[in-house]
Design a protein around this motif. Structure first.
Motif, mmCIF file in Angstrom:
data_model
loop_
_atom_site.group_PDB
_atom_site.id
_atom_site.type_symbol
_atom_site.label_atom_id
_atom_site.label_comp_id
_atom_site.label_asym_id
_atom_site.label_seq_id
_atom_site.Cartn_x
_atom_site.Cartn_y
_atom_site.Cartn_z
ATOM 1 N N THR A 163 18.016 10.491 124.295
ATOM 2 C CA THR A 163 18.033 10.765 125.738
ATOM 3 C C THR A 163 19.430 11.076 126.263
ATOM 4 O OG1 THR A 163 16.139 9.317 126.003
ATOM 5 C CG2 THR A 163 17.398 9.787 127.990
ATOM 6 N N SER A 174 12.563 13.465 129.775
ATOM 7 C CA SER A 174 11.266 14.006 129.345
ATOM 8 C C SER A 174 11.453 15.319 128.600
ATOM 9 C CB SER A 174 10.380 14.243 130.577
ATOM 10 O OG SER A 174 10.021 13.008 131.159
ATOM 11 N N THR A 200 18.654 2.002 124.407
ATOM 12 C CA THR A 200 18.364 0.603 124.077
ATOM 13 C C THR A 200 19.239 0.190 122.900
ATOM 14 O OG1 THR A 200 16.086 0.859 124.811
ATOM 15 C CG2 THR A 200 16.548 -0.996 123.354
ATOM 16 N N LYS A 255 15.096 24.371 117.778
ATOM 17 C CA LYS A 255 15.351 24.499 116.326
ATOM 18 C C LYS A 255 16.837 24.458 115.993
ATOM 19 C CE LYS A 255 10.996 26.550 114.966
ATOM 20 N NZ LYS A 255 10.283 26.287 116.189
ATOM 21 N N PHE A 293 14.829 17.806 116.212
ATOM 22 C CA PHE A 293 13.788 17.608 117.231
ATOM 23 C C PHE A 293 12.494 17.109 116.587
ATOM 24 C CE2 PHE A 293 10.557 19.045 120.379
ATOM 25 C CZ PHE A 293 11.033 18.345 121.474
ATOM 26 N N MET A 333 10.566 13.656 117.295
ATOM 27 C CA MET A 333 9.175 13.616 117.773
ATOM 28 C C MET A 333 8.303 12.806 116.827
ATOM 29 S SD MET A 333 8.978 15.132 120.662
ATOM 30 C CE MET A 333 10.636 14.666 121.105
ATOM 31 N N ASP A 357 6.178 9.527 117.664
ATOM 32 C CA ASP A 357 4.735 9.436 117.372
ATOM 33 C C ASP A 357 4.409 8.097 116.711
ATOM 34 O OD1 ASP A 357 4.059 11.904 118.375
ATOM 35 O OD2 ASP A 357 3.990 12.925 116.427
ATOM 36 N N ARG A 373 5.351 4.841 119.265
ATOM 37 C CA ARG A 373 4.620 4.614 120.519
ATOM 38 C C ARG A 373 3.472 3.622 120.367
ATOM 39 N NH1 ARG A 373 5.309 10.959 122.043
ATOM 40 N NH2 ARG A 373 7.272 10.715 123.206
ATOM 41 N N GLU A 404 10.152 5.538 125.846
ATOM 42 C CA GLU A 404 9.516 6.238 124.714
ATOM 43 C C GLU A 404 8.550 7.325 125.191
ATOM 44 O OE1 GLU A 404 8.514 4.214 121.161
ATOM 45 O OE2 GLU A 404 10.291 2.940 121.296
ATOM 46 N N GLY A 405 8.957 8.004 126.262
ATOM 47 C CA GLY A 405 8.166 9.066 126.862
ATOM 48 C C GLY A 405 7.365 8.503 128.019
ATOM 49 N N ARG A 429 -2.299 18.345 124.944
ATOM 50 C CA ARG A 429 -1.993 19.402 123.957
ATOM 51 C C ARG A 429 -2.763 19.179 122.658
ATOM 52 N NH1 ARG A 429 4.535 20.521 124.386
ATOM 53 N NH2 ARG A 429 4.522 21.373 126.499
ATOM 54 N N LYS A 431 -1.542 23.996 122.760
ATOM 55 C CA LYS A 431 -0.516 24.386 123.727
ATOM 56 C C LYS A 431 -0.739 25.851 124.061
ATOM 57 C CE LYS A 431 4.458 24.480 124.398
ATOM 58 N NZ LYS A 431 5.777 24.569 123.765
HETATM 59 N N1 CAA Z 1 5.672 16.196 115.479
HETATM 60 C C1 CAA Z 1 6.225 17.236 114.808
HETATM 61 N N2 CAA Z 1 6.681 18.333 115.428
HETATM 62 C C2 CAA Z 1 6.593 18.391 116.776
HETATM 63 C C3 CAA Z 1 6.044 17.345 117.527
HETATM 64 C C4 CAA Z 1 5.559 16.220 116.826
HETATM 65 N N3 CAA Z 1 5.027 15.199 117.475
HETATM 66 N N4 CAA Z 1 6.084 17.678 118.827
HETATM 67 C C5 CAA Z 1 6.650 18.889 118.900
HETATM 68 N N5 CAA Z 1 6.952 19.316 117.643
HETATM 69 C C6 CAA Z 1 7.531 20.595 117.267
HETATM 70 C C7 CAA Z 1 6.604 21.715 117.698
HETATM 71 O O1 CAA Z 1 5.625 21.985 116.700
HETATM 72 C C8 CAA Z 1 7.564 22.845 117.891
HETATM 73 O O2 CAA Z 1 7.904 23.435 116.635
HETATM 74 P P1 CAA Z 1 7.311 24.858 116.180
HETATM 75 O O3 CAA Z 1 7.791 25.836 117.203
HETATM 76 O O4 CAA Z 1 7.872 25.041 114.819
HETATM 77 O O5 CAA Z 1 5.825 24.706 116.185
HETATM 78 C C9 CAA Z 1 8.816 22.181 118.413
HETATM 79 O O6 CAA Z 1 8.734 20.820 117.992
HETATM 80 C C10 CAA Z 1 8.918 22.222 119.923
HETATM 81 O O7 CAA Z 1 7.756 21.630 120.432
HETATM 82 P P2 CAA Z 1 7.275 21.818 121.928
HETATM 83 O O8 CAA Z 1 7.373 23.264 122.295
HETATM 84 O O9 CAA Z 1 5.964 21.145 122.083
HETATM 85 O O10 CAA Z 1 8.414 21.022 122.721
HETATM 86 P P3 CAA Z 1 8.571 20.752 124.243
HETATM 87 O O11 CAA Z 1 9.955 21.114 124.644
HETATM 88 O O12 CAA Z 1 7.440 21.370 125.019
HETATM 89 O O13 CAA Z 1 8.501 19.156 124.353
HETATM 90 C C11 CAA Z 1 7.502 16.999 124.548
HETATM 91 C C12 CAA Z 1 7.469 18.383 123.889
HETATM 92 C C13 CAA Z 1 6.276 16.305 123.964
HETATM 93 C C14 CAA Z 1 7.367 17.064 126.044
HETATM 94 C C15 CAA Z 1 8.807 16.267 124.141
HETATM 95 O O14 CAA Z 1 9.936 16.829 124.764
HETATM 96 C C16 CAA Z 1 8.778 14.775 124.431
HETATM 97 O O15 CAA Z 1 8.152 13.994 123.705
HETATM 98 N N6 CAA Z 1 9.483 14.353 125.489
HETATM 99 C C17 CAA Z 1 9.639 12.901 125.758
HETATM 100 C C18 CAA Z 1 10.828 12.353 125.039
HETATM 101 C C19 CAA Z 1 10.768 10.885 124.846
HETATM 102 O O16 CAA Z 1 9.735 10.311 124.502
HETATM 103 N N7 CAA Z 1 11.887 10.218 125.014
HETATM 104 C C20 CAA Z 1 11.983 8.833 124.764
HETATM 105 C C21 CAA Z 1 13.354 8.470 124.357
HETATM 106 S S1 CAA Z 1 13.432 7.283 123.098
HETATM 107 C C22 CAA Z 1 13.242 5.800 123.846
HETATM 108 O O17 CAA Z 1 12.830 5.657 124.946
HETATM 109 C C23 CAA Z 1 13.547 4.677 122.942
HETATM 110 C C24 CAA Z 1 14.148 3.559 123.634
HETATM 111 O O18 CAA Z 1 15.360 3.370 123.606
HETATM 112 C C25 CAA Z 1 13.271 2.581 124.282
#
Ligand code: CAA
Length: 378
Positions: free
Chosen positions: A123, A129, A155, A176, A229, A233, A237, A240, A360-361, A372, A377
């Motif tokens: 972050t 987000s 954290t 990428k 990235f 992600m 996954d 969460r 965590e999102g 999605r 998507k």
């Molecule tokens: N697994 C593998 N690959 C993934 C993926 C996943 N879950 N999600 C996306 N990708 C890949 C996609 O396939 C894509 O690649 P290709 O073009 O090769 O297919 C690439 O990544 C980009 O994907 P998107 O176009 O879907 O990406 P996006 O910009 O639209 O964002 C999102 C997707 C789900 C909104 C993402 O930005 C997201 O999860 N945001 C929230 C972030 C988050 O959870 N932050 C928490 C911080 S950590 C935390 O809180 C811990 C703590 O300290 C408590």
């Protein structure tokens, strides 16, 4: 309810005793002061709670995901900040395993087993987000990378012994062009910034982490350039579902407090728990909490079996986070004026519950992930 073998039940009993006698009691005060509970965390480290997800091949106790979920629920029931510290420490090992860096995973595992901490630095001020909008850059210079940038809401930021850091190695490639790195505490150029004064989970440490011309070896790159990235992600996954369990722990504590209160609080000549109005509220709190627990365990079981779990983890985290807030509000309602008072524990539970809809999102992001997965998507 958890289905555990005898060995797991013994472990759970030990952790439960520590959480109830020490964590729950001490965190009442640390919630107020916001100070780091040094001794309590040191003891947790000695008990191995910093390392409950470390696989056996890395020297961990190698317990099943259902078993560590049961342990995490006890931690969260006692104090959600304590749970957060432990869960995020264990989360930080995941990118190294996902990225196939057994050597670095071993280093990190040794740190956790020794009672140390990890942090996951994704972050940034403009990349919450919208996680791919990282501004931190990593420039290759010979056999080193030079990192510059600032992470926020990290954290364990101020206490971590190692950090997983995402940074752009090639901005022109968008998502990428993001890469992930392993960084150890004490690396010149790494510093800890502002510490957040939070509404809840006040016993966890949340800070900015700053990189100023921080040089790390090229071998600190996890996977290949551009994998950052996806690794982040995939980490989320997995993690969460654990957050779902954390929220369940808070909700369960709300039920426990509300039940205890409703059995001893007399109105109109009888305990309020004898009134159907209260009984049905308790029943609804239980329906939500048990459903969230089973959804989180299902997502973890899918991981255990090597089946797809991204959507299920998002459902677990989202549903459990939402119901934890609802259940905490109901617990306050049952305690009435006392529920609103800082003398009683449930106002803290509401403050703690709220974070599960955010970190965590956000739960809006979880709904994006879920829709999605269902619709594709487009
Ligand atoms: N697994 C593998 N690959 C993934 C993926 C996943 N879950 N999600 C996306 N990708 C890949 C996609 O396939 C894509 O690649 P290709 O073009 O090769 O297919 C690439 O990544 C980009 O994907 P998107 O176009 O879907 O990406 P996006 O910009 O639209 O964002 C999102 C997707 C789900 C909104 C993402 O930005 C997201 O999860 N945001 C929230 C972030 C988050 O959870 N932050 C928490 C911080 S950590 C935390 O809180 C811990 C703590 O300290 C408590």
């Amino acid at each position: 309810m958890y289905i555990l073998d005898d060995e797991a039940k013994d472990l759970l009993a030990t952790v439960k005793e520590f959480c109830e006698k020490e964590v729950k009691e001490q965190c009442k005060e640390f919630d107020v002061s916001g100070e780091w509970a040094e001794e309590m965390y040191a003891k947790a480290g000695e008990m191995g709670l910093n390392a409950i997800e470390v696989p056996e091949e890395y020297g961990g106790i190698g317990i099943s995901k259902i078993t560590y979920a049961a342990l995490y629920e006890e931690m969260a029931k006692a104090d959600a900040g304590f749970f957060t510290t432990m869960a995020v420490t264990n989360l930080a090992l995941k990118p190294l395993i996902i990225g196939g860096r057994k050597d670095l995973a071993q280093k990190a595992a040794d740190i956790l087993i020794g009672g140390g901490y990890g942090a996951f630095c994704l972050t940034e001020p403009m990349a919450g987000s919208d996680a791919s909008n990282n501004k931190t850059v990593a420039v290759k210079d010979g056999d080193e990378y030079v990192l510059n940038g600032r992470k926020c809401f990290i954290t364990n930021g101020g206490i971590a012994d190692f950090y997983i850091v995402t940074a752009m190695t090639d901005k022109s490639k968008g998502v990428k062009g993001m890469s992930a790195f392993y960084v150890e505490k004490g690396t010149p150029g790494l510093s800890v910034g502002n510490e957040e004064n939070k509404m809840g989970i006040r016993t966890s440490n949340t800070t900015d982490v700053v990189f100023e011309d921080m040089r790390i070896p090229a071998s600190a790159l996890i996977g290949n350039e551009g994998d950052g990235f996806k690794i982040a992600m995939q980490t989320l996954d997995m993690a969460r579902a654990v957050m779902g369990i954390g929220a369940v722990g808070v909700a369960q504590r709300c039920i426990d407090e509300a039940v205890a209160y409703s059995k001893q609080r007399i109105t109109f000549g009888q305990p309020i728990g004898k009134f159907q109005a209260i009984q049905f509220m308790i029943a609804d709190m239980e329906i939500k909490t048990e459903t969230a627990r089973q959804m989180s365990l299902h997502a973890l079981q899918l991981q255990e079996e090597g089946l797809p779990y991204g959507k299920e983890s998002a459902i677990a985290k989202c549903y459990a986070g939402d119901i934890a807030v609802e259940v905490a509000l109901d617990a306050i309602q049952i305690l009435g004026g006392y529920g609103y008072s800082r003398e009683y524990p449930v106002e803290k539970l509401l403050r703690d519950a709220k974070i599960f809809q955010i970190y965590e999102g956000t739960n809006q992001i979880q709904r994006t992930v879920i829709s999605r997965a269902v619709m594709g998507k487009f």
